[in-house]
Design a protein around this motif. Structure first.
Motif, PDB file in Angstrom:
ATOM      1  N   MET A 138       0.725  -1.119  -0.027  1.00 10.72           N
ATOM      2  CA  MET A 138      -0.107   0.107   0.130  1.00 10.72           C
ATOM      3  C   MET A 138       0.703   1.291  -0.001  1.00 10.72           C
ATOM      4  SD  MET A 138      -2.940   1.264   2.646  1.00 10.72           S
ATOM      5  CE  MET A 138      -4.033  -0.143   2.314  1.00 10.72           C
ATOM      6  N   MET A 139       0.821   2.023  -0.862  1.00 10.95           N
ATOM      7  CA  MET A 139       1.272   3.324  -0.953  1.00 10.95           C
ATOM      8  C   MET A 139       0.509   4.467  -0.532  1.00 10.95           C
ATOM      9  SD  MET A 139       4.120   4.907  -4.167  1.00 10.95           S
ATOM     10  CE  MET A 139       2.758   4.958  -5.376  1.00 10.95           C
ATOM     11  N   LYS A 173      -1.103  -8.651 -11.594  1.00 11.42           N
ATOM     12  CA  LYS A 173      -0.886  -7.530 -10.621  1.00 11.42           C
ATOM     13  C   LYS A 173      -2.231  -6.778 -10.670  1.00 11.42           C
ATOM     14  CE  LYS A 173       2.863  -5.681  -9.585  1.00 11.42           C
ATOM     15  NZ  LYS A 173       3.881  -4.728 -10.017  1.00 11.42           N
ATOM     16  N   VAL A 174      -3.020  -6.847  -9.504  1.00  9.84           N
ATOM     17  CA  VAL A 174      -4.084  -5.744  -9.095  1.00  9.84           C
ATOM     18  C   VAL A 174      -3.940  -4.777  -8.505  1.00  9.84           C
ATOM     19  CG1 VAL A 174      -6.578  -5.919  -8.529  1.00  9.84           C
ATOM     20  CG2 VAL A 174      -5.494  -8.057  -9.105  1.00  9.84           C
ATOM     21  N   ARG A 175      -4.247  -3.313  -9.050  1.00 12.63           N
ATOM     22  CA  ARG A 175      -3.849  -2.214  -8.496  1.00 12.63           C
ATOM     23  C   ARG A 175      -5.479  -1.337  -8.151  1.00 12.63           C
ATOM     24  NH1 ARG A 175      -0.840   2.545 -11.327  1.00 12.63           N
ATOM     25  NH2 ARG A 175      -2.241   2.315 -12.692  1.00 12.63           N
ATOM     26  N   ILE A 189      -4.019   6.730  -2.386  1.00 15.14           N
ATOM     27  CA  ILE A 189      -3.754   5.458  -1.670  1.00 15.14           C
ATOM     28  C   ILE A 189      -3.565   4.427  -2.844  1.00 15.14           C
ATOM     29  CG2 ILE A 189      -4.555   3.910  -0.037  1.00 15.14           C
ATOM     30  CD1 ILE A 189      -5.858   6.081   1.415  1.00 15.14           C
ATOM     31  N   THR A 190      -2.643   3.698  -2.914  1.00 13.89           N
ATOM     32  CA  THR A 190      -2.527   2.695  -4.001  1.00 13.89           C
ATOM     33  C   THR A 190      -2.274   1.485  -3.518  1.00 13.89           C
ATOM     34  OG1 THR A 190      -1.706   4.461  -5.357  1.00 13.89           O
ATOM     35  CG2 THR A 190      -1.290   1.936  -6.354  1.00 13.89           C
ATOM     36  N   PHE A 191      -3.153   0.564  -3.584  1.00 14.88           N
ATOM     37  CA  PHE A 191      -3.279  -0.689  -3.061  1.00 14.88           C
ATOM     38  C   PHE A 191      -2.967  -1.799  -4.039  1.00 14.88           C
ATOM     39  CE2 PHE A 191      -5.730  -4.229  -0.622  1.00 14.88           C
ATOM     40  CZ  PHE A 191      -4.681  -4.593   0.142  1.00 14.88           C
ATOM     41  N   LEU A 234     -12.979  -2.225  -0.671  1.00 13.36           N
ATOM     42  CA  LEU A 234     -11.648  -1.255  -0.916  1.00 13.36           C
ATOM     43  C   LEU A 234     -12.220   0.194  -1.118  1.00 13.36           C
ATOM     44  CD1 LEU A 234      -9.982  -3.604  -3.701  1.00 13.36           C
ATOM     45  CD2 LEU A 234      -9.281  -3.204  -1.176  1.00 13.36           C
ATOM     46  N   LYS A 235     -13.397   0.460  -1.437  1.00 10.39           N
ATOM     47  CA  LYS A 235     -13.747   1.756  -1.440  1.00 10.39           C
ATOM     48  C   LYS A 235     -13.749   2.404  -0.083  1.00 10.39           C
ATOM     49  CE  LYS A 235     -16.856   1.501  -5.494  1.00 10.39           C
ATOM     50  NZ  LYS A 235     -18.639   1.556  -5.921  1.00 10.39           N
TER      51      LYS A 235
END
Length: 350
Positions: free
Chosen positions: A122-123, A202-204, A221-223, A236-237
């Motif tokens: 998570m970024m 890869k799921v983003r 936020i990038t998961f 995720l929302k």
């Protein structure tokens, strides 16, 4: 809570050894990992999954390892220079501090990259939000490809995106997205994409927010994870709800912080914007949470004279200065251990 410094010889040797591992063990890799995916230098852990269908436990977004022990692990992240604070439940393996400049409208990017396991990261970052020439900040913040977002449906959002970027189908195996509405935000959008890589899919999932209190920046936020079935979009929302804005410090605090930053400041890294990883990392910009947890374990063992006791609750606090682990044990004792990026270590007991 009574604070104490590490004074005796045994603790000095333990602390120095751990500090050397934490802050010098990574130096040799600093020049070899540029542009390298996370998975090549992180250890494999159990998979991460949401606890329930909604992924929410009270006010916290939930991340929990499969078959995890029944202990609550609170995760608290703050970055005052980047003006955000985040809270959730989960177990983080390691942290990378981000400070770079990219040649896009994102400009200066600062924040954290968290590794939950080799496939899950998570970024959380604050980025510049610069309008294109001739466009006002207000219009830039309230439009999507120059179309007003007010009342826009997810279907309309995606139709505009696909029309304006006809190469989307070449970039992603799957792509969906839309808008989220929060009172404190001028705009918030989400998207979930699947990209095929040499290692597999890869799921983003990305949440991109413009706050009313800070219109000239975006909070992103990038998961990323490896299995599209692992998390529902609805759960995720809720990532949009974990971030809290930190306003400017008082003038006195800001001046003191500026003096401290001046002493240790280095120029932001000039780099390209990668898929999910800073393109360069420095030796003091990476730490493993295991180090601070192990330090607290050793400290508790000494306090309890090596009597067995299980950690019942743990709070992990990550700031721009370092990591703190604070735990409650089965014997009702409470301890706190801190490792700062500067190398300073603190131990406390209640």
């Amino acid at each position: 809570m009574k604070s104490k410094l590490v004074k005796n010889t045994w603790w000095k040797s333990v602390v120095c050894g751990m500090a050397m591992v934490t802050f010098t063990g990574f130096v040799g890799m600093a020049y070899t990992i540029e542009g390298t995916p996370v998975r090549t230098f992180t250890k494999e852990l159990d998979s991460v999954q949401t606890v329930d269908a909604q992924g929410i436990d009270g006010e916290h977004f939930v991340l929990q390892k499969e078959n995890a022990a029944p202990e609550k692990r609170g995760l608290y992240i703050s970055h005052r220079p980047a003006h955000f604070r985040v809270s959730m439940f989960g177990t983080v393996k390691d942290i990378h501090w981000i400070d770079k400049v990219v040649p896009t409208d994102s400009g200066h990017i600062e924040g954290f990259l968290l590794d939950f396991d080799e496939n899950t990261t998570m970024m959380i970052t604050r980025r510049d939000n610069t309008p294109t020439q001739g466009v006002s900040q207000e219009r830039w913040n309230t439009t999507w490809y120059d179309q007003p977002i007010q009342g826009m449906t997810d279907e309309e959002y995606m139709a505009i995106w696909r029309r304006e970027d006809p190469h989307l189908s070449e970039k992603y195996t799957q792509l969906e997205g839309g808008l989220l509405w929060r009172e404190e935000m001028t705009a918030a959008r989400w998207d979930r994409s699947v990209q095929m890589t040499a290692e597999g899919s890869k799921v983003r999932f990305t949440v991109d927010m413009i706050l009313k209190d800070d219109p000239t920046h975006r909070y992103v936020i990038t998961f990323t994870y490896d299995d599209i079935q692992k998390y529902s979009i609805e759960s995720l929302k809720h990532l949009v709800d974990i971030l809290e804005y930190l306003p400017d410090e008082s003038d006195a605090d800001a001046q003191q912080n500026e003096k401290q930053q001046t002493k240790k400041q280095r120029a932001p890294l000039l780099a390209g914007e990668e898929y999910n990883l800073p393109s360069a990392l420095l030796s003091d910009m990476w730490m493993e949470t295991k180090d601070v947890t192990d330090l607290e374990d050793l400290y508790h063992q000494e306090l309890s004279q090596n009597k067995p006791s299980v950690r019942k609750e743990q709070e992990l606090r990550i700031t721009e200065e370092g990591i703190t682990s604070q735990s409650t044990w089965e014997d009702t004792s409470k301890t706190k251990a801190t490792i700062q990026r500067s190398g300073r270590i603190g131990l406390e007991k209640e």
